[in-house]
Write a protein that holds these residues in place. Sequence first.
Motif, PDB file in Angstrom:
ATOM      1  N   LEU A  63     -16.024   1.677  29.961  1.00 15.02           N
ATOM      2  CA  LEU A  63     -14.633   2.009  29.598  1.00 15.02           C
ATOM      3  C   LEU A  63     -14.536   3.314  28.816  1.00 15.02           C
ATOM      4  O   LEU A  63     -13.602   4.080  29.013  1.00 15.02           O
ATOM      5  CB  LEU A  63     -14.034   0.902  28.712  1.00 15.02           C
ATOM      6  CG  LEU A  63     -13.510  -0.365  29.361  1.00 15.02           C
ATOM      7  CD1 LEU A  63     -12.948  -1.291  28.291  1.00 15.02           C
ATOM      8  CD2 LEU A  63     -12.451  -0.075  30.412  1.00 15.02           C
ATOM      9  N   PHE A 155     -15.844  -2.678  36.473  1.00 16.97           N
ATOM     10  CA  PHE A 155     -14.947  -1.884  37.316  1.00 16.97           C
ATOM     11  C   PHE A 155     -15.004  -2.424  38.744  1.00 16.97           C
ATOM     12  O   PHE A 155     -16.094  -2.751  39.254  1.00 16.97           O
ATOM     13  CB  PHE A 155     -15.372  -0.408  37.314  1.00 16.97           C
ATOM     14  CG  PHE A 155     -15.063   0.331  36.025  1.00 16.97           C
ATOM     15  CD1 PHE A 155     -14.092  -0.113  35.140  1.00 16.97           C
ATOM     16  CD2 PHE A 155     -15.744   1.497  35.713  1.00 16.97           C
ATOM     17  CE1 PHE A 155     -13.805   0.576  33.969  1.00 16.97           C
ATOM     18  CE2 PHE A 155     -15.471   2.207  34.541  1.00 16.97           C
ATOM     19  CZ  PHE A 155     -14.497   1.737  33.669  1.00 16.97           C
ATOM     20  N   LEU A 178      -5.807  -0.310  34.975  1.00 16.32           N
ATOM     21  CA  LEU A 178      -6.407   0.596  33.985  1.00 16.32           C
ATOM     22  C   LEU A 178      -5.703   1.954  33.991  1.00 16.32           C
ATOM     23  O   LEU A 178      -5.293   2.456  35.045  1.00 16.32           O
ATOM     24  CB  LEU A 178      -7.873   0.847  34.331  1.00 16.32           C
ATOM     25  CG  LEU A 178      -8.883  -0.258  34.054  1.00 16.32           C
ATOM     26  CD1 LEU A 178     -10.242   0.154  34.616  1.00 16.32           C
ATOM     27  CD2 LEU A 178      -8.989  -0.550  32.559  1.00 16.32           C
ATOM     28  N   ARG A 179      -5.655   2.568  32.817  1.00 11.58           N
ATOM     29  CA  ARG A 179      -5.151   3.939  32.707  1.00 11.58           C
ATOM     30  C   ARG A 179      -6.235   4.829  32.114  1.00 11.58           C
ATOM     31  O   ARG A 179      -6.856   4.477  31.118  1.00 11.58           O
ATOM     32  CB  ARG A 179      -3.899   3.957  31.821  1.00 11.58           C
ATOM     33  CG  ARG A 179      -3.277   5.328  31.726  1.00 11.58           C
ATOM     34  CD  ARG A 179      -1.907   5.319  31.077  1.00 11.58           C
ATOM     35  NE  ARG A 179      -1.335   6.645  31.125  1.00 11.58           N
ATOM     36  CZ  ARG A 179      -0.699   7.139  32.173  1.00 11.58           C
ATOM     37  NH1 ARG A 179      -0.520   6.389  33.255  1.00 11.58           N
ATOM     38  NH2 ARG A 179      -0.227   8.368  32.166  1.00 11.58           N
ATOM     39  N   ARG A 180      -6.427   5.984  32.753  1.00 10.02           N
ATOM     40  CA  ARG A 180      -7.453   6.935  32.294  1.00 10.02           C
ATOM     41  C   ARG A 180      -6.824   7.974  31.392  1.00 10.02           C
ATOM     42  O   ARG A 180      -5.784   8.568  31.746  1.00 10.02           O
ATOM     43  CB  ARG A 180      -8.071   7.627  33.504  1.00 10.02           C
ATOM     44  CG  ARG A 180      -9.149   8.635  33.192  1.00 10.02           C
ATOM     45  CD  ARG A 180      -9.515   9.405  34.461  1.00 10.02           C
ATOM     46  NE  ARG A 180     -10.714  10.205  34.309  1.00 10.02           N
ATOM     47  CZ  ARG A 180     -10.765  11.396  33.738  1.00 10.02           C
ATOM     48  NH1 ARG A 180      -9.655  11.953  33.244  1.00 10.02           N
ATOM     49  NH2 ARG A 180     -11.913  12.067  33.668  1.00 10.02           N
ATOM     50  N   LYS A 188     -11.388   7.752  28.339  1.00 11.51           N
ATOM     51  CA  LYS A 188     -11.173   6.352  27.969  1.00 11.51           C
ATOM     52  C   LYS A 188     -10.338   5.666  29.029  1.00 11.51           C
ATOM     53  O   LYS A 188      -9.327   6.211  29.476  1.00 11.51           O
ATOM     54  CB  LYS A 188     -10.398   6.277  26.649  1.00 11.51           C
ATOM     55  CG  LYS A 188     -11.253   5.891  25.497  1.00 11.51           C
ATOM     56  CD  LYS A 188     -10.436   5.508  24.295  1.00 11.51           C
ATOM     57  CE  LYS A 188     -11.415   5.180  23.181  1.00 11.51           C
ATOM     58  NZ  LYS A 188     -10.873   5.301  21.870  1.00 11.51           N
ATOM     59  N   TYR A 189     -10.751   4.479  29.436  1.00 18.60           N
ATOM     60  CA  TYR A 189      -9.934   3.654  30.310  1.00 18.60           C
ATOM     61  C   TYR A 189      -9.364   2.516  29.464  1.00 18.60           C
ATOM     62  O   TYR A 189     -10.115   1.808  28.785  1.00 18.60           O
ATOM     63  CB  TYR A 189     -10.767   3.099  31.462  1.00 18.60           C
ATOM     64  CG  TYR A 189     -11.148   4.154  32.465  1.00 18.60           C
ATOM     65  CD1 TYR A 189     -10.308   4.452  33.532  1.00 18.60           C
ATOM     66  CD2 TYR A 189     -12.315   4.891  32.320  1.00 18.60           C
ATOM     67  CE1 TYR A 189     -10.640   5.451  34.446  1.00 18.60           C
ATOM     68  CE2 TYR A 189     -12.657   5.881  33.225  1.00 18.60           C
ATOM     69  CZ  TYR A 189     -11.812   6.157  34.287  1.00 18.60           C
ATOM     70  OH  TYR A 189     -12.132   7.145  35.184  1.00 18.60           O
ATOM     71  N   ALA A 199      -5.886   4.792  37.273  1.00 24.61           N
ATOM     72  CA  ALA A 199      -7.341   4.967  37.419  1.00 24.61           C
ATOM     73  C   ALA A 199      -7.793   4.990  38.881  1.00 24.61           C
ATOM     74  O   ALA A 199      -8.803   5.604  39.208  1.00 24.61           O
ATOM     75  CB  ALA A 199      -8.068   3.848  36.675  1.00 24.61           C
ATOM     76  N   TYR A 203     -10.038  -3.310  36.502  1.00 22.85           N
ATOM     77  CA  TYR A 203     -11.072  -3.890  35.641  1.00 22.85           C
ATOM     78  C   TYR A 203     -11.099  -5.384  35.961  1.00 22.85           C
ATOM     79  O   TYR A 203     -10.113  -6.094  35.701  1.00 22.85           O
ATOM     80  CB  TYR A 203     -10.668  -3.670  34.183  1.00 22.85           C
ATOM     81  CG  TYR A 203     -11.789  -3.635  33.182  1.00 22.85           C
ATOM     82  CD1 TYR A 203     -13.020  -3.073  33.485  1.00 22.85           C
ATOM     83  CD2 TYR A 203     -11.592  -4.122  31.894  1.00 22.85           C
ATOM     84  CE1 TYR A 203     -14.030  -3.013  32.536  1.00 22.85           C
ATOM     85  CE2 TYR A 203     -12.600  -4.056  30.936  1.00 22.85           C
ATOM     86  CZ  TYR A 203     -13.821  -3.502  31.265  1.00 22.85           C
ATOM     87  OH  TYR A 203     -14.819  -3.425  30.327  1.00 22.85           O
TER      88      TYR A 203
END
Length: 224
Positions: A63, A155, A178-180, A188-189, A199, A203
Amino acid sequence: MTQVDIVSLKDNADPAGRLRLPIRDDSGMHVGDLQCIDRSMLDERGLVDDLTTWRNQSMPFFLTQFRATEERTRRWLETISLPAADRILFVICDHGGNRLGNFGLCNIRLGAAEFDNVIRGRASDVRNLMFHCGMTMLEWMFSGLGAETAELHVFSHNEKAIGLYRRLGFAVAESLPLRRTEKEGTVKYSLVDRPDANAGFDYLRMELPRESFRQVHPAALPTG
Ligand SMILES: CC(C)(COP(=O)(O)OP(=O)(O)OC[C@H]1O[C@@H](n2cnc3c(N)ncnc32)[C@H](O)[C@@H]1OP(=O)(O)O)[C@@H](O)C(=O)NCCC(=O)NCCS
Protein backbone atom coordinates in the motif's frame (compact mmCIF):
# COMPACT_ATOMS: atom_id res chain seq x y z
CA MET A 1 -6.91 -15.28 21.84
CA THR A 2 -4.25 -14.61 22.72
CA GLN A 3 -2.47 -17.20 24.78
CA VAL A 4 0.84 -15.65 23.71
CA ASP A 5 2.50 -12.39 24.85
CA ILE A 6 3.67 -11.02 21.50
CA VAL A 7 5.75 -8.16 22.93
CA SER A 8 7.73 -10.37 25.28
CA LEU A 9 8.48 -12.80 22.43
CA LYS A 10 10.10 -9.91 20.56
CA ASP A 11 11.82 -8.58 23.69
CA ASN A 12 13.86 -11.77 23.92
CA ALA A 13 17.58 -10.95 23.92
CA ASP A 14 18.98 -14.50 23.96
CA PRO A 15 19.34 -16.24 20.56
CA ALA A 16 18.80 -19.61 22.27
CA GLY A 17 15.40 -18.42 23.53
CA ARG A 18 14.18 -17.15 20.16
CA LEU A 19 10.78 -18.32 18.88
CA ARG A 20 11.41 -20.65 15.95
CA LEU A 21 8.46 -22.18 14.08
CA PRO A 22 9.55 -25.29 12.13
CA ILE A 23 8.84 -25.30 8.39
CA ARG A 24 8.03 -28.79 7.05
CA ASP A 25 7.71 -29.98 3.46
CA ASP A 26 4.99 -32.30 2.10
CA SER A 27 6.69 -35.36 3.52
CA GLY A 28 6.95 -33.78 6.98
CA MET A 29 10.67 -33.19 6.69
CA HIS A 30 11.99 -30.19 8.65
CA VAL A 31 13.38 -27.85 5.97
CA GLY A 32 13.89 -24.62 7.91
CA ASP A 33 12.35 -22.26 10.43
CA LEU A 34 10.37 -19.07 10.69
CA GLN A 35 12.58 -17.19 13.16
CA CYS A 36 10.97 -14.35 15.09
CA ILE A 37 12.76 -11.03 14.65
CA ASP A 38 13.48 -10.25 18.30
CA ARG A 39 16.06 -8.08 20.09
CA SER A 40 18.58 -10.93 19.90
CA MET A 41 18.42 -10.84 16.10
CA LEU A 42 18.61 -7.08 15.48
CA ASP A 43 22.38 -6.95 15.19
CA GLU A 44 22.74 -10.09 13.11
CA ARG A 45 25.02 -9.33 10.19
CA GLY A 46 23.16 -8.55 6.99
CA LEU A 47 19.66 -8.77 8.48
CA VAL A 48 18.64 -5.15 8.00
CA ASP A 49 20.29 -5.12 4.56
CA ASP A 50 18.29 -8.18 3.49
CA LEU A 51 14.98 -6.81 4.78
CA THR A 52 15.66 -3.52 2.99
CA THR A 53 16.59 -5.18 -0.32
CA TRP A 54 13.56 -7.46 -0.25
CA ARG A 55 11.20 -4.60 0.56
CA ASN A 56 12.61 -2.54 -2.32
CA GLN A 57 12.29 -5.40 -4.80
CA SER A 58 8.66 -6.03 -3.73
CA MET A 59 7.59 -2.40 -3.30
CA PRO A 60 4.83 -2.38 -6.01
CA PHE A 61 2.85 -4.97 -4.06
CA PHE A 62 2.35 -2.88 -0.91
CA LEU A 63 0.00 0.00 0.00
CA THR A 64 2.81 2.43 0.84
CA GLN A 65 5.62 2.63 -1.69
CA PHE A 66 8.87 4.43 -0.87
CA ARG A 67 12.60 3.90 -1.23
CA ALA A 68 13.63 1.70 1.67
CA THR A 69 17.02 2.36 3.24
CA GLU A 70 18.84 0.42 5.96
CA GLU A 71 18.42 3.35 8.32
CA ARG A 72 14.68 3.54 7.76
CA THR A 73 14.26 -0.24 8.11
CA ARG A 74 16.21 -0.29 11.38
CA ARG A 75 14.20 2.62 12.76
CA TRP A 76 10.98 0.85 11.74
CA LEU A 77 12.08 -2.35 13.48
CA GLU A 78 13.09 -0.57 16.69
CA THR A 79 10.26 1.92 17.02
CA ILE A 80 7.30 0.23 15.37
CA SER A 81 7.72 -3.47 14.74
CA LEU A 82 9.35 -4.64 18.00
CA PRO A 83 7.21 -2.65 20.48
CA ALA A 84 3.85 -3.40 18.80
CA ALA A 85 1.54 -5.81 20.62
CA ASP A 86 -0.44 -6.54 17.46
CA ARG A 87 2.33 -7.49 15.01
CA ILE A 88 5.20 -9.91 14.64
CA LEU A 89 7.70 -10.50 11.84
CA PHE A 90 9.64 -13.66 11.07
CA VAL A 91 12.64 -14.33 8.85
CA ILE A 92 12.43 -17.46 6.72
CA CYS A 93 15.64 -19.44 7.30
CA ASP A 94 16.89 -22.72 5.89
CA HIS A 95 18.88 -25.29 7.89
CA GLY A 96 22.11 -23.46 7.23
CA GLY A 97 20.66 -20.26 8.70
CA ASN A 98 20.47 -18.63 5.25
CA ARG A 99 17.78 -15.95 5.12
CA LEU A 100 15.29 -16.55 2.28
CA GLY A 101 12.52 -14.01 2.89
CA ASN A 102 10.18 -12.64 5.51
CA PHE A 103 6.69 -13.50 6.71
CA GLY A 104 4.69 -11.60 9.32
CA LEU A 105 1.39 -11.08 11.03
CA CYS A 106 -0.36 -7.80 11.82
CA ASN A 107 -3.66 -6.77 13.33
CA ILE A 108 -3.38 -9.58 15.88
CA ARG A 109 -6.56 -9.30 17.92
CA LEU A 110 -9.12 -11.40 19.72
CA GLY A 111 -10.07 -14.23 17.35
CA ALA A 112 -8.14 -13.14 14.26
CA ALA A 113 -4.85 -11.99 12.72
CA GLU A 114 -3.64 -11.01 9.25
CA PHE A 115 -0.74 -12.13 7.11
CA ASP A 116 1.62 -9.19 6.66
CA ASN A 117 4.85 -8.50 4.82
CA VAL A 118 4.99 -11.80 2.93
CA ILE A 119 8.09 -11.65 0.72
CA ARG A 120 10.17 -14.28 -1.05
CA GLY A 121 13.67 -12.82 -0.89
CA ARG A 122 15.97 -15.31 -2.58
CA ALA A 123 16.05 -18.75 -4.17
CA SER A 124 16.55 -22.02 -2.30
CA ASP A 125 16.47 -25.75 -2.96
CA VAL A 126 13.25 -26.14 -1.00
CA ARG A 127 10.34 -26.51 -3.40
CA ASN A 128 7.14 -24.60 -2.62
CA LEU A 129 8.88 -22.81 0.21
CA MET A 130 6.32 -20.01 0.60
CA PHE A 131 3.46 -22.50 0.71
CA HIS A 132 5.17 -24.42 3.52
CA CYS A 133 5.84 -21.13 5.35
CA GLY A 134 2.16 -20.25 5.01
CA MET A 135 1.18 -23.61 6.46
CA THR A 136 3.55 -23.11 9.39
CA MET A 137 2.13 -19.66 10.06
CA LEU A 138 -1.49 -20.83 9.84
CA GLU A 139 -0.86 -23.72 12.23
CA TRP A 140 0.69 -21.29 14.71
CA MET A 141 -2.18 -18.81 14.31
CA PHE A 142 -4.85 -21.44 14.87
CA SER A 143 -3.08 -23.55 17.49
CA GLY A 144 -0.63 -21.16 19.20
CA LEU A 145 -2.51 -17.86 19.04
CA GLY A 146 -5.97 -19.39 19.21
CA ALA A 147 -7.24 -17.51 16.13
CA GLU A 148 -10.58 -18.49 14.66
CA THR A 149 -9.97 -16.66 11.38
CA ALA A 150 -6.88 -15.87 9.33
CA GLU A 151 -7.13 -12.83 7.08
CA LEU A 152 -5.00 -10.94 4.59
CA HIS A 153 -5.14 -8.11 2.07
CA VAL A 154 -3.65 -8.31 -1.41
CA PHE A 155 -3.80 -6.25 -4.61
CA SER A 156 -6.23 -7.86 -7.06
CA HIS A 157 -3.56 -7.92 -9.81
CA ASN A 158 -0.98 -9.76 -7.65
CA GLU A 159 -1.58 -13.15 -9.25
CA LYS A 160 1.42 -14.91 -7.70
CA ALA A 161 0.38 -13.98 -4.18
CA ILE A 162 -3.30 -14.75 -4.77
CA GLY A 163 -2.33 -18.17 -6.19
CA LEU A 164 -0.30 -18.93 -3.07
CA TYR A 165 -3.10 -17.80 -0.74
CA ARG A 166 -5.72 -19.86 -2.60
CA ARG A 167 -3.52 -22.95 -2.34
CA LEU A 168 -3.41 -22.39 1.40
CA GLY A 169 -7.23 -22.27 1.47
CA PHE A 170 -8.00 -18.53 1.55
CA ALA A 171 -11.04 -17.21 -0.33
CA VAL A 172 -11.89 -13.64 -1.33
CA ALA A 173 -14.30 -12.05 1.15
CA GLU A 174 -14.35 -8.47 -0.17
CA SER A 175 -13.00 -6.36 -3.02
CA LEU A 176 -12.21 -2.85 -1.82
CA PRO A 177 -11.67 0.22 -4.06
CA LEU A 178 -8.34 2.06 -3.89
CA ARG A 179 -7.13 5.58 -4.61
CA ARG A 180 -3.52 6.33 -5.54
CA THR A 181 -1.82 9.49 -4.29
CA GLU A 182 1.81 10.57 -4.51
CA LYS A 183 3.62 12.99 -2.21
CA GLU A 184 7.33 13.65 -1.75
CA GLY A 185 8.39 10.44 -3.47
CA THR A 186 5.96 8.21 -1.57
CA VAL A 187 3.07 6.53 -3.36
CA LYS A 188 0.12 5.67 -1.16
CA TYR A 189 -2.95 3.59 -1.92
CA SER A 190 -5.92 4.36 0.37
CA LEU A 191 -9.31 2.73 0.76
CA VAL A 192 -12.05 4.96 -0.68
CA ASP A 193 -15.66 4.81 -1.84
CA ARG A 194 -16.00 3.30 -5.32
CA PRO A 195 -16.61 6.63 -7.18
CA ASP A 196 -13.32 8.02 -5.80
CA ALA A 197 -11.21 5.00 -6.88
CA ASN A 198 -8.46 5.61 -9.47
CA ALA A 199 -5.95 2.77 -8.94
CA GLY A 200 -7.14 0.45 -11.72
CA PHE A 201 -7.15 -2.50 -9.33
CA ASP A 202 -8.76 -3.35 -5.98
CA TYR A 203 -7.60 -4.45 -2.56
CA LEU A 204 -8.88 -7.95 -1.88
CA ARG A 205 -9.62 -9.05 1.65
CA MET A 206 -9.19 -12.81 1.86
CA GLU A 207 -10.27 -15.01 4.74
CA LEU A 208 -9.60 -18.50 6.00
CA PRO A 209 -11.66 -19.70 8.96
CA ARG A 210 -10.04 -22.31 11.17
CA GLU A 211 -12.64 -24.94 10.25
CA SER A 212 -12.09 -24.44 6.52
CA PHE A 213 -8.34 -24.79 7.05
CA ARG A 214 -8.94 -28.07 8.85
CA GLN A 215 -11.11 -29.29 5.95
CA VAL A 216 -8.66 -28.25 3.22
CA HIS A 217 -5.62 -29.60 5.10
CA PRO A 218 -6.95 -32.37 7.38
CA ALA A 219 -3.48 -33.42 8.55
CA ALA A 220 -2.43 -29.93 9.60
CA LEU A 221 -4.17 -29.29 12.93
CA PRO A 222 -4.52 -31.71 15.80
CA THR A 223 -8.19 -32.45 16.46
CA GLY A 224 -9.94 -31.58 19.70
C1 LIG B 1 3.88 -13.66 -3.34
C2 LIG B 1 5.10 -14.55 -3.26
C3 LIG B 1 5.53 -14.65 -1.79
C4 LIG B 1 4.72 -15.93 -3.77
O1 LIG B 1 5.87 -16.74 -3.76
P1 LIG B 1 5.91 -18.22 -4.38
O2 LIG B 1 4.80 -19.01 -3.78
O3 LIG B 1 7.28 -18.72 -4.20
O4 LIG B 1 5.50 -18.09 -5.86
P2 LIG B 1 6.31 -17.44 -7.07
O5 LIG B 1 5.44 -17.64 -8.26
O6 LIG B 1 6.73 -16.07 -6.72
O7 LIG B 1 7.62 -18.34 -7.21
C5 LIG B 1 7.73 -19.46 -8.04
C6 LIG B 1 9.15 -19.93 -8.00
O8 LIG B 1 10.01 -18.85 -8.37
C7 LIG B 1 11.16 -18.82 -7.51
N1 LIG B 1 11.24 -17.50 -6.83
C8 LIG B 1 10.22 -16.73 -6.43
N2 LIG B 1 10.69 -15.59 -5.88
C9 LIG B 1 12.03 -15.66 -5.94
C10 LIG B 1 13.09 -14.80 -5.55
N3 LIG B 1 12.85 -13.60 -4.99
N4 LIG B 1 14.35 -15.20 -5.77
C11 LIG B 1 14.60 -16.38 -6.34
N5 LIG B 1 13.65 -17.24 -6.73
C12 LIG B 1 12.38 -16.88 -6.55
C13 LIG B 1 11.02 -19.90 -6.51
O9 LIG B 1 11.91 -20.91 -6.86
C14 LIG B 1 9.59 -20.40 -6.64
O10 LIG B 1 9.52 -21.77 -6.68
P3 LIG B 1 9.45 -22.65 -5.35
O11 LIG B 1 8.22 -22.22 -4.62
O12 LIG B 1 9.36 -24.07 -5.78
O13 LIG B 1 10.65 -22.38 -4.55
C15 LIG B 1 6.28 -14.00 -4.09
O14 LIG B 1 5.87 -13.95 -5.43
C16 LIG B 1 6.75 -12.64 -3.66
O15 LIG B 1 7.58 -12.49 -2.78
N6 LIG B 1 6.18 -11.58 -4.31
C17 LIG B 1 6.54 -10.20 -4.00
C18 LIG B 1 5.94 -9.74 -2.69
C19 LIG B 1 4.46 -9.93 -2.61
O16 LIG B 1 3.73 -9.75 -3.58
N7 LIG B 1 3.97 -10.26 -1.42
C20 LIG B 1 2.57 -10.46 -1.16
C21 LIG B 1 1.94 -9.18 -0.77
S1 LIG B 1 0.23 -9.44 -0.35
